[in-house]
Enzyme design. Structure first.
Site, PDB file in Angstrom:
ATOM      1  N   TYR A 105       0.841  -1.201   0.000  1.00 48.69           N
ATOM      2  CA  TYR A 105       0.000   0.000   0.000  1.00 48.69           C
ATOM      3  C   TYR A 105       0.875   1.249   0.000  1.00 48.69           C
ATOM      4  O   TYR A 105       0.662   2.175  -0.784  1.00 48.69           O
ATOM      5  CB  TYR A 105      -0.929  -0.012   1.218  1.00 48.69           C
ATOM      6  CG  TYR A 105      -1.893   1.145   1.247  1.00 48.69           C
ATOM      7  CD1 TYR A 105      -3.159   1.034   0.681  1.00 48.69           C
ATOM      8  CD2 TYR A 105      -1.537   2.361   1.835  1.00 48.69           C
ATOM      9  CE1 TYR A 105      -4.047   2.111   0.700  1.00 48.69           C
ATOM     10  CE2 TYR A 105      -2.412   3.426   1.855  1.00 48.69           C
ATOM     11  CZ  TYR A 105      -3.663   3.297   1.286  1.00 48.69           C
ATOM     12  OH  TYR A 105      -4.525   4.366   1.299  1.00 48.69           O
ATOM     13  N   HIS A 117       1.355   4.115  -2.999  1.00 48.43           N
ATOM     14  CA  HIS A 117       1.061   5.529  -2.739  1.00 48.43           C
ATOM     15  C   HIS A 117       2.294   6.415  -2.880  1.00 48.43           C
ATOM     16  O   HIS A 117       2.168   7.616  -3.101  1.00 48.43           O
ATOM     17  CB  HIS A 117       0.384   5.704  -1.373  1.00 48.43           C
ATOM     18  CG  HIS A 117      -1.076   5.433  -1.448  1.00 48.43           C
ATOM     19  ND1 HIS A 117      -1.587   4.152  -1.491  1.00 48.43           N
ATOM     20  CD2 HIS A 117      -2.125   6.274  -1.535  1.00 48.43           C
ATOM     21  CE1 HIS A 117      -2.904   4.225  -1.593  1.00 48.43           C
ATOM     22  NE2 HIS A 117      -3.258   5.502  -1.625  1.00 48.43           N
ATOM     23  N   TYR A 129      -3.663  16.453   1.748  1.00 43.00           N
ATOM     24  CA  TYR A 129      -4.242  15.114   1.736  1.00 43.00           C
ATOM     25  C   TYR A 129      -3.244  14.151   2.374  1.00 43.00           C
ATOM     26  O   TYR A 129      -2.130  13.998   1.892  1.00 43.00           O
ATOM     27  CB  TYR A 129      -4.538  14.718   0.284  1.00 43.00           C
ATOM     28  CG  TYR A 129      -5.438  13.524   0.088  1.00 43.00           C
ATOM     29  CD1 TYR A 129      -5.736  12.629   1.093  1.00 43.00           C
ATOM     30  CD2 TYR A 129      -5.982  13.285  -1.160  1.00 43.00           C
ATOM     31  CE1 TYR A 129      -6.564  11.546   0.879  1.00 43.00           C
ATOM     32  CE2 TYR A 129      -6.816  12.204  -1.390  1.00 43.00           C
ATOM     33  CZ  TYR A 129      -7.100  11.330  -0.364  1.00 43.00           C
ATOM     34  OH  TYR A 129      -7.910  10.252  -0.579  1.00 43.00           O
ATOM     35  N   TRP A 174      -7.252   3.997 -10.643  1.00 46.21           N
ATOM     36  CA  TRP A 174      -6.564   3.832  -9.366  1.00 46.21           C
ATOM     37  C   TRP A 174      -7.295   2.821  -8.486  1.00 46.21           C
ATOM     38  O   TRP A 174      -6.675   1.964  -7.863  1.00 46.21           O
ATOM     39  CB  TRP A 174      -6.430   5.182  -8.657  1.00 46.21           C
ATOM     40  CG  TRP A 174      -5.701   5.088  -7.358  1.00 46.21           C
ATOM     41  CD1 TRP A 174      -6.259   5.102  -6.111  1.00 46.21           C
ATOM     42  CD2 TRP A 174      -4.292   4.928  -7.169  1.00 46.21           C
ATOM     43  NE1 TRP A 174      -5.281   4.972  -5.157  1.00 46.21           N
ATOM     44  CE2 TRP A 174      -4.068   4.866  -5.782  1.00 46.21           C
ATOM     45  CE3 TRP A 174      -3.217   4.837  -8.037  1.00 46.21           C
ATOM     46  CZ2 TRP A 174      -2.783   4.717  -5.245  1.00 46.21           C
ATOM     47  CZ3 TRP A 174      -1.945   4.687  -7.496  1.00 46.21           C
ATOM     48  CH2 TRP A 174      -1.747   4.629  -6.125  1.00 46.21           C
ATOM     49  N   TRP A 175      -8.620   2.927  -8.438  1.00 47.05           N
ATOM     50  CA  TRP A 175      -9.390   1.969  -7.644  1.00 47.05           C
ATOM     51  C   TRP A 175      -9.136   0.536  -8.109  1.00 47.05           C
ATOM     52  O   TRP A 175      -8.942  -0.355  -7.290  1.00 47.05           O
ATOM     53  CB  TRP A 175     -10.882   2.253  -7.756  1.00 47.05           C
ATOM     54  CG  TRP A 175     -11.362   3.482  -7.072  1.00 47.05           C
ATOM     55  CD1 TRP A 175     -10.699   4.275  -6.175  1.00 47.05           C
ATOM     56  CD2 TRP A 175     -12.652   4.062  -7.227  1.00 47.05           C
ATOM     57  NE1 TRP A 175     -11.496   5.311  -5.772  1.00 47.05           N
ATOM     58  CE2 TRP A 175     -12.707   5.212  -6.402  1.00 47.05           C
ATOM     59  CE3 TRP A 175     -13.763   3.738  -7.987  1.00 47.05           C
ATOM     60  CZ2 TRP A 175     -13.821   6.014  -6.306  1.00 47.05           C
ATOM     61  CZ3 TRP A 175     -14.885   4.546  -7.895  1.00 47.05           C
ATOM     62  CH2 TRP A 175     -14.917   5.674  -7.066  1.00 47.05           C
TER      63      TRP A 175
END
Length: 104
Positions: A18, A22, A41, A76-77
């Site tokens: 993950y 990112h 963010y 991206w999802w």
């Protein structure tokens, strides 16, 4: 400015993946987020539970809600769905959090 917080969940054993993904967010998605007025963010991980806490500052909820309709976001999802809890449309399962305190 609108502050939005939410939680997500990354699958056990996928924390490093993950983080790696990112660290290399698709440039197209970064552009979409910035065009939508997203700032500051951040996503934090609770390693004990696999829960992720997200925080973003927004100019407009309307613009933010349009992000999910972009090809960059949907791509991206699909890229992330193998390491996270997701919905049938590949979007991450997300719970919006209610602000209880703010110190300016």
């Amino acid at each position: 400015m609108i502050r939005k917080a939410f939680k997500l969940k990354v699958n056990p054993g996928q924390f490093e993946e993950y983080k790696k993904r990112h660290d290399n967010v698709f440039p197209e998605l970064v552009a979409v987020l910035k065009e939508a007025g997203a700032n500051n963010y951040s996503i934090f991980l609770d390693q004990e539970t696999g829960c992720l806490f997200g925080y973003v500052e927004l100019e407009s909820l309307e613009k933010w809600n349009c992000v999910s309709k972009t090809e960059a976001c949907q791509e991206w999802w699909r890229y992330m769905e193998d390491i996270m809890e997701t919905n049938p449309d590949s979007s991450p399962k997300s719970t919006e959090l209610t602000e209880m305190f703010y110190l300016a």
